[in-house]
Design an enzyme around this catalytic site. Structure first.
Site, mmCIF file in Angstrom:
data_model
loop_
_atom_site.group_PDB
_atom_site.id
_atom_site.type_symbol
_atom_site.label_atom_id
_atom_site.label_comp_id
_atom_site.label_asym_id
_atom_site.label_seq_id
_atom_site.Cartn_x
_atom_site.Cartn_y
_atom_site.Cartn_z
ATOM 1 N N GLU A 277 -11.478 19.398 54.745
ATOM 2 C CA GLU A 277 -10.023 19.179 54.706
ATOM 3 C C GLU A 277 -9.337 19.908 55.860
ATOM 4 O OE1 GLU A 277 -8.746 16.869 52.739
ATOM 5 O OE2 GLU A 277 -10.824 16.651 52.084
ATOM 6 N N TRP A 280 -9.647 17.750 58.724
ATOM 7 C CA TRP A 280 -8.636 16.675 58.689
ATOM 8 C C TRP A 280 -7.330 17.176 59.311
ATOM 9 C CZ3 TRP A 280 -8.394 11.626 57.988
ATOM 10 C CH2 TRP A 280 -9.388 10.979 57.248
ATOM 11 N N TRP A 309 8.073 -5.761 56.264
ATOM 12 C CA TRP A 309 8.475 -4.814 55.212
ATOM 13 C C TRP A 309 9.665 -5.369 54.445
ATOM 14 C CZ3 TRP A 309 4.732 -1.556 54.706
ATOM 15 C CH2 TRP A 309 4.020 -1.068 55.814
ATOM 16 N N ASN A 344 -2.594 16.380 46.614
ATOM 17 C CA ASN A 344 -3.051 15.388 47.602
ATOM 18 C C ASN A 344 -3.367 14.029 46.980
ATOM 19 O OD1 ASN A 344 -4.007 14.581 50.292
ATOM 20 N ND2 ASN A 344 -5.994 14.469 49.266
ATOM 21 N N TRP A 362 6.549 2.450 55.486
ATOM 22 C CA TRP A 362 6.006 3.793 55.238
ATOM 23 C C TRP A 362 6.873 4.880 55.855
ATOM 24 C CZ3 TRP A 362 4.825 6.358 59.765
ATOM 25 C CH2 TRP A 362 4.662 5.566 60.908
ATOM 26 N N TRP A 385 0.605 9.321 55.702
ATOM 27 C CA TRP A 385 1.384 8.103 55.410
ATOM 28 C C TRP A 385 0.780 6.885 56.088
ATOM 29 C CZ3 TRP A 385 4.694 6.341 52.006
ATOM 30 C CH2 TRP A 385 5.270 7.269 51.144
HETATM 31 C C1 LIG Z 1 1.069 10.765 52.318
HETATM 32 C C2 LIG Z 1 0.582 12.162 52.619
HETATM 33 C C3 LIG Z 1 1.452 13.091 53.169
HETATM 34 C C4 LIG Z 1 1.008 14.402 53.461
HETATM 35 N N1 LIG Z 1 1.883 15.300 54.018
HETATM 36 C C5 LIG Z 1 1.442 16.547 54.353
HETATM 37 C C6 LIG Z 1 2.313 17.492 54.970
HETATM 38 O O1 LIG Z 1 3.483 17.207 55.261
HETATM 39 N N2 LIG Z 1 1.831 18.739 55.235
HETATM 40 C C7 LIG Z 1 0.535 19.096 54.946
HETATM 41 O O2 LIG Z 1 0.138 20.246 55.204
HETATM 42 N N3 LIG Z 1 -0.313 18.203 54.388
HETATM 43 C C8 LIG Z 1 0.097 16.952 54.076
HETATM 44 N N4 LIG Z 1 -0.770 16.065 53.500
HETATM 45 C C9 LIG Z 1 -2.185 16.458 53.314
HETATM 46 C C10 LIG Z 1 -2.525 17.078 51.966
HETATM 47 O O3 LIG Z 1 -2.005 16.311 50.920
HETATM 48 C C11 LIG Z 1 -2.023 18.516 51.809
HETATM 49 O O4 LIG Z 1 -2.376 19.277 52.947
HETATM 50 C C12 LIG Z 1 -2.661 19.162 50.586
HETATM 51 O O5 LIG Z 1 -2.324 18.457 49.431
HETATM 52 C C13 LIG Z 1 -2.182 20.586 50.480
HETATM 53 O O6 LIG Z 1 -2.727 21.195 49.352
HETATM 54 P P1 LIG Z 1 -3.707 22.437 49.490
HETATM 55 O O7 LIG Z 1 -3.138 23.436 50.435
HETATM 56 O O8 LIG Z 1 -3.999 22.909 48.109
HETATM 57 O O9 LIG Z 1 -4.960 21.768 50.165
HETATM 58 P P2 LIG Z 1 -6.515 22.103 50.128
HETATM 59 O O10 LIG Z 1 -7.171 20.979 49.431
HETATM 60 O O11 LIG Z 1 -6.796 23.467 49.650
HETATM 61 O O12 LIG Z 1 -6.906 21.978 51.676
HETATM 62 C C14 LIG Z 1 -6.826 23.081 52.574
HETATM 63 C C15 LIG Z 1 -5.912 22.755 53.734
HETATM 64 O O13 LIG Z 1 -6.432 21.682 54.497
HETATM 65 C C16 LIG Z 1 -5.357 20.907 55.016
HETATM 66 N N5 LIG Z 1 -5.460 19.555 54.473
HETATM 67 C C17 LIG Z 1 -5.937 19.195 53.256
HETATM 68 N N6 LIG Z 1 -5.937 17.863 53.129
HETATM 69 C C18 LIG Z 1 -5.432 17.369 54.271
HETATM 70 C C19 LIG Z 1 -5.187 16.057 54.749
HETATM 71 N N7 LIG Z 1 -5.468 14.962 54.031
HETATM 72 N N8 LIG Z 1 -4.642 15.910 55.972
HETATM 73 C C20 LIG Z 1 -4.363 16.990 56.746
HETATM 74 N N9 LIG Z 1 -4.579 18.252 56.344
HETATM 75 C C21 LIG Z 1 -5.123 18.445 55.129
HETATM 76 C C22 LIG Z 1 -4.066 21.573 54.562
HETATM 77 O O14 LIG Z 1 -3.631 22.431 55.584
HETATM 78 C C23 LIG Z 1 -4.521 22.333 53.335
HETATM 79 O O15 LIG Z 1 -3.713 23.444 53.029
HETATM 80 C C24 LIG Z 1 -0.342 14.755 53.197
HETATM 81 C C25 LIG Z 1 -1.205 13.806 52.640
HETATM 82 C C26 LIG Z 1 -0.758 12.519 52.346
HETATM 83 C C27 LIG Z 1 -1.710 11.527 51.748
#
Ligand SMILES: Cc1cc2nc3c(=O)[nH]c(=O)nc-3n(C[C@H](O)[C@H](O)[C@H](O)COP(=O)(O)OP(=O)(O)OC[C@H]3O[C@@H](n4cnc5c(N)ncnc54)[C@H](O)[C@@H]3O)c2cc1C
Length: 471
Positions: A277, A280, A309, A344, A362, A385
């Site tokens: 993650e 990502w 859209w 997420n 979107w 998104w």
């Molecule tokens: C539509 C959509 C919008 C999102 N908007 C944001 C946003 O504005 N800011 C944001 O930080 N994340 C965003 N995410 C990614 C992700 O949902 C969040 O980072 C995650 O839910 C944060 O929870 P966590 O810190 O417990 O993540 P954990 O699961 O603990 O992951 C650790 C870290 O990895 C990064 N990460 C995890 N998943 C993703 C991912 N899919 N893409 C990019 N980085 C990721 C984050 O920095 C996160 O804190 C988005 C995902 C989607 C599908």
């Protein structure tokens, strides 16, 4: 005596901070934070993030004070004002060098280039440091020399080329003799709305480090199996801290390494999945640099710009307010509005519902998320998104359209999450909460689904099929 100026932005920490370490290596430093509230608001950041940002700056100021580094705090209207503001401060304090950590979205890159030019014209040095990612954008390229537009090969290259040096923590500066310059007051910002649930997100490095430690102690080993279940609190909840740099990706990855016998690629499934993650996160930073059109509100996949859209104000408002009649979508949206954060799995479900079931652009959802998320961050939000809408990198193939009810049964099996955020359904038997009957909806005052899943799915498929072929 010469001094360096360190410009903090979304890197609000004193530990493992590349720009701060580089500046202090050479002599005494003064720190500055330029608050660009009107600019951030114009670009869609809402009260939750702005409040967290402010509290992060206050915590940073205290940390810096402990090192004898004063933090200057100035308000500017927009990025265009940054070069003049920084030059003026450099002259005020007699600094000949400016250090900052690079940010990758287009506007930020432009602003930084303008600052570098202004400093060069004034005979001063401005140095941008790569800090927030292991590989600077452009360092990891495909065999053809292009930026990666697909995650899996990017992640493989990332793992293959990663060296211990890339994750080496930067030194924490030693306390310095007072530069004889007073730190400035950090006035609370005037926010567009009161922030929600702020006590859940204590700001600053100590809070971030504590959260990382608790994640590693209690959640990391189960991460691979629990991360997808919104009711389980199985993830790190570090995203707001990573977004504003109150913790660095290196600190996270170093912690992962030491929990997992020195490996990021194999070993404990939970840790390996969590590292993925973080990759990502890095991938989307690279995408913003390599494909700057995504920073201009354009689709990553050009041909999807022609998508038809729908204009559906009622549908959009029902989605924003958690009144779609799909309990898991509504629980997700109410979690976002009530807490400023969303799990997420739910971000994917809610985003897909807006862009596929309602066929609403979107970009409207992206903006709504940014307005509410405490972790709102352009690269990840845009990437997420566009993924959900099948317009982006790694686009979910357009025909993969989550059935919200199936997702609900799978990822909130006992419907406890639904009960928490959609309390009108809490008294129904758990199995009925995923898709209440007409009579139950009437009884508890919950809306019927605003679209039929099958029909909405067919409409979305049709819209994608009628696009010109992609490249
Ligand atoms: C539509 C959509 C919008 C999102 N908007 C944001 C946003 O504005 N800011 C944001 O930080 N994340 C965003 N995410 C990614 C992700 O949902 C969040 O980072 C995650 O839910 C944060 O929870 P966590 O810190 O417990 O993540 P954990 O699961 O603990 O992951 C650790 C870290 O990895 C990064 N990460 C995890 N998943 C993703 C991912 N899919 N893409 C990019 N980085 C990721 C984050 O920095 C996160 O804190 C988005 C995902 C989607 C599908």
């Amino acid at each position: 005596m010469t001094r360096a100026l360190v410009w903090f932005r979304s890197d609000l920490r004193i530990h493992d901070n590349t720009a701060l370490a580089a500046a202090t290596r050479r002599g005494p430093v003064v720190a500055v934070f330029l608050r660009s509230l009107p600019h951030w608001q114009r670009h869609g950041h809402g009260a939750n993030k702005l409040d967290f940002w402010h509290r992060g700056v206050v915590a940073l100021k205290e940390g810096l004070a402990g090192l004898g580094i004063p933090l200057l705090h100035r308000d500017i209207a927009g990025f265009d004002d940054a070069p003049a503001a920084l030059l003026q401060i450099a002259r005020e304090i007699g600094a000949d060098e400016l250090h900052f950590n690079l940010e990758y979205p287009l506007d930020e890159q432009r602003r930084d280039r303008a600052v570098a030019r202004a400093f060069a014209d004034a005979g001063l040095t401005a140095r941008g440091h790569h800090d927030s990612v292991a590989f600077a954008p452009g360092e990891l390229l495909t065999g053809k020399g292009d930026f990666y537009g697909v995650f899996t090969p990017f992640a493989r290259a990332w793992q293959r080329q990663l060296t211990p040096e890339r994750l080496a923590l930067r030194e924490t500066p030693a306390p310095q003799p007072s530069p004889g310059i007073a730190a400035e007051r950090v006035e609370p910002p005037t926010l567009p709305a009161p922030p929600v649930d702020a006590e859940r997100w204590p700001a600053g490095e100590a809070a971030a480090a504590d959260r990382l430690e608790r994640f590693l102690r209690f959640r990391a080993r189960h991460y691979a199996t629990q991360r997808d279940f919104p009711g389980l609190a199985g993830t790190s909840e570090l995203s707001p801290y990573l977004a504003l740099g109150m913790i660095s990706h290196r600190q996270c990855l170093q912690a992962a390494l030491s929990e997992n016998d020195g490996s990021l690629a194999e070993g404990d499934a939970g840790i390996v999945s969590w590292v993925n993650e973080l990759v990502w996160r890095e991938f989307y930073h690279h995408v913003a640099t390599g494909f700057p059109r995504v920073c201009r509100h354009r689709a990553f996949q050009r041909h999807t710009e022609a998508l038809a859209w729908q204009v559906d104000e009622a549908g959009f408002h029902a989605w924003c307010e958690g009144r779609t009649g799909y309990p898991i979508v509504d629980a997700a949206m109410r979690q976002l509005v009530r807490t400023g954060w969303m799990h997420n799995r739910l971000r994917m479900i809610a985003a897909m519902f807006l862009s596929k079931h309602l066929l609403i652009d979107w970009r409207r959802g992206e903006a709504f998320f940014l307005q509410h998320l405490v972790d709102g961050e352009f690269c990840a939000n845009n990437g997420g998104w566009q993924w959900a809408a099948s317009t982006g990198t790694d686009a979910a193939p357009y025909f993969r359209i989550f059935n919200p009810t199936t997702q609900s049964r799978r990822f909130d099996a006992d419907a406890r999450f639904i009960a928490e955020y959609v309390p009108e359904l809490a008294e129904l038997p758990p199995r009925d909460r995923h898709s209440p009957s007409v009579a139950q909806c009437k009884q508890v005052g919950y809306p019927r689904p605003i679209v039929d899943h099958k029909a909405a799915r067919a409409r979305a498929l049709e819209a994608f099929k009628s696009l010109p072929p992609g490249t």
